[in-house]
Design an enzyme around this catalytic site. Structure first.
Site, short mmCIF file in Angstrom:
data_model
loop_
_atom_site.label_atom_id
_atom_site.label_comp_id
_atom_site.label_asym_id
_atom_site.label_seq_id
_atom_site.Cartn_x
_atom_site.Cartn_y
_atom_site.Cartn_z
CG HIS A 1 33.24 22.94 -27.69
ND1 HIS A 1 32.32 22.19 -28.40
CD2 HIS A 1 34.35 22.16 -27.58
CE1 HIS A 1 32.85 21.00 -28.69
NE2 HIS A 1 34.08 20.96 -28.22
CG ASP B 1 27.42 17.09 -34.46
OD1 ASP B 1 28.44 17.31 -33.78
OD2 ASP B 1 27.32 16.12 -35.24
CG LEU C 1 12.15 28.26 -24.29
CD1 LEU C 1 11.31 27.93 -25.52
CD2 LEU C 1 13.59 28.56 -24.69
C1 IPE Z 1 26.05 14.26 -30.42
O1 IPE Z 1 27.13 14.73 -31.14
C2 IPE Z 1 26.14 14.74 -29.01
C3 IPE Z 1 25.98 16.17 -28.82
C4 IPE Z 1 25.69 17.05 -29.73
C5 IPE Z 1 26.11 16.63 -27.46
P1 IPE Z 1 28.46 13.89 -31.32
O2 IPE Z 1 29.36 14.70 -32.17
O3 IPE Z 1 28.97 13.44 -30.01
O4 IPE Z 1 27.92 12.59 -32.11
P2 IPE Z 1 28.68 11.62 -33.10
O5 IPE Z 1 29.93 11.17 -32.42
O6 IPE Z 1 28.94 12.39 -34.34
O7 IPE Z 1 27.69 10.51 -33.34
C1 IPE Z 2 28.95 19.36 -30.74
O1 IPE Z 2 30.03 19.67 -31.54
C2 IPE Z 2 29.23 19.65 -29.27
C3 IPE Z 2 29.45 18.43 -28.45
C4 IPE Z 2 29.29 17.20 -28.84
C5 IPE Z 2 29.87 18.66 -27.08
P1 IPE Z 2 31.21 18.65 -31.79
O2 IPE Z 2 32.25 18.85 -30.75
O3 IPE Z 2 30.69 17.25 -31.89
O4 IPE Z 2 31.75 19.14 -33.18
P2 IPE Z 2 32.24 18.22 -34.39
O5 IPE Z 2 31.16 17.23 -34.65
O6 IPE Z 2 33.51 17.57 -33.94
O7 IPE Z 2 32.44 19.17 -35.51
MG MG Z 3 30.05 16.08 -33.39
#
Ligand code: IPE
Ligand code: IPE
Ligand code: MG
Length: 246
Positions: free
Chosen positions: A39, A22, A133
């Site tokens: 990303h 995240d 892995l």
């Molecule tokens: C969880 O992250 C999903 C992934 C890392 C793929 P999100 O950013 O979607 O989760 P929330 O919205 O903060 O709970």
């Molecule tokens: C995690 O990073 C990747 C996915 C959920 C695809 P985020 O896109 O959730 O990044 P934040 O949480 O908005 O910073």
């Molecule tokens: Mg996120």
């Protein structure tokens, strides 16, 4: 190199580490860049962490890459993530060979675009021969969705007399989940400061140790993983039993 001390000498290495990757968007925003740049950087971090984890002795890595809830994001962001995914799956065929990785995708695969399903099938088929892995990538994955899909499969087996009611127990349920045959994670790491599961591996994380770090996923590196493993070694896993006498 040779003289450098290993921070993990003598420590227990978790066999299976799960990651909620995240913070890509916030990493980008903090740098004045587009979320998509975050990303892209995040997918680089994933490649690096797989190598590093294996070098440290981790056998299984499971990463949360796209949740069943992530479709709620803008069309533009979803489209970018699917493009990145196509690229990642394609590159992973060579990457798996180079690093001897066995890659498996978990999640509701039928809900992904057809060409991505094909790329997943190819990658899994090619990489099944490797025994380094074991990497599980959670795509269009939700813990509740996974449990519902397992219940439907079990129900079908009951209706067709493949299973009897008396066959149903915890081991059987585990075998009908996407993670069938994979040991439960020992350590779950979530980056970027959120302290929640966001529907990740609800069944499998029952007795897993959790580690939360403020670091955004693109900044997560070998040193950060070592920190998590050191912290993991400071807790005693009791699984409902009693503390060790010392
Ligand atoms: C969880 O992250 C999903 C992934 C890392 C793929 P999100 O950013 O979607 O989760 P929330 O919205 O903060 O709970
Ligand atoms: C995690 O990073 C990747 C996915 C959920 C695809 P985020 O896109 O959730 O990044 P934040 O949480 O908005 O910073
Ligand atoms: Mg996120």
């Amino acid at each position: 190199m040779g003289m450098k001390e290993n921070r993990l000498d003598g420590l227990a290495i978790p066999k299976h580490v799960a990651f909620i990757m995240d913070g890509n968007g916030r990493w980008a925003r903090a740098k004045g860049k587009k979320r998509t740049t975050g990303h892209r950087e995040g997918s680089r971090t994933l490649k690096n962490i797989c190598k590093v984890a294996y070098e440290l002795g981790v056998e299984y890595v499971t990463v949360y890459a796209f949740s069943t809830e992530n479709w709620k994001r803008s069309d533009e962001e979803v489209a970018f993530l699917m493009r990145l995914l196509r690229q990642y799956l394609k590159e992973s065929v060579q990457e798996a060979e180079k690093n001897n990785m066995r890659i498996k995708v978990i999640g509701h695969i039928e809900g992904l675009p057809r060409d991505i399903q094909d790329k997943i099938e190819l990658l899994e088929k090619v990489s099944i021969q490797y025994d380094g892995l074991k990497l599980q990538i959670a795509l269009n994955y939700g813990g509740r969705d996974e449990i519902v899909r397992a219940i439907k499969k079990i129900n079908h087996e009951l209706e067709t007399d493949v299973l009897q009611h008396s066959d149903i127990n915890e081991d059987l349920v585990s075998r009908y989940l996407d993670t069938s045959g994979i040991p439960d994670p020992d350590l779950m790491i979530r980056t970027s400061g959120e302290v929640r599961l966001s529907n990740f591996l609800l069944w499998q994380l029952a007795y897993t140790e959790f580690y939360f770090t403020e670091k955004y996923w693109p900044d997560f590196d070998k040193n950060a993983l070592e920190d998590a493993i050191i912290k993991y070694n400071e807790t005693e896993r009791r699984f409902g039993g009693l503390a060790d006498e010392t």
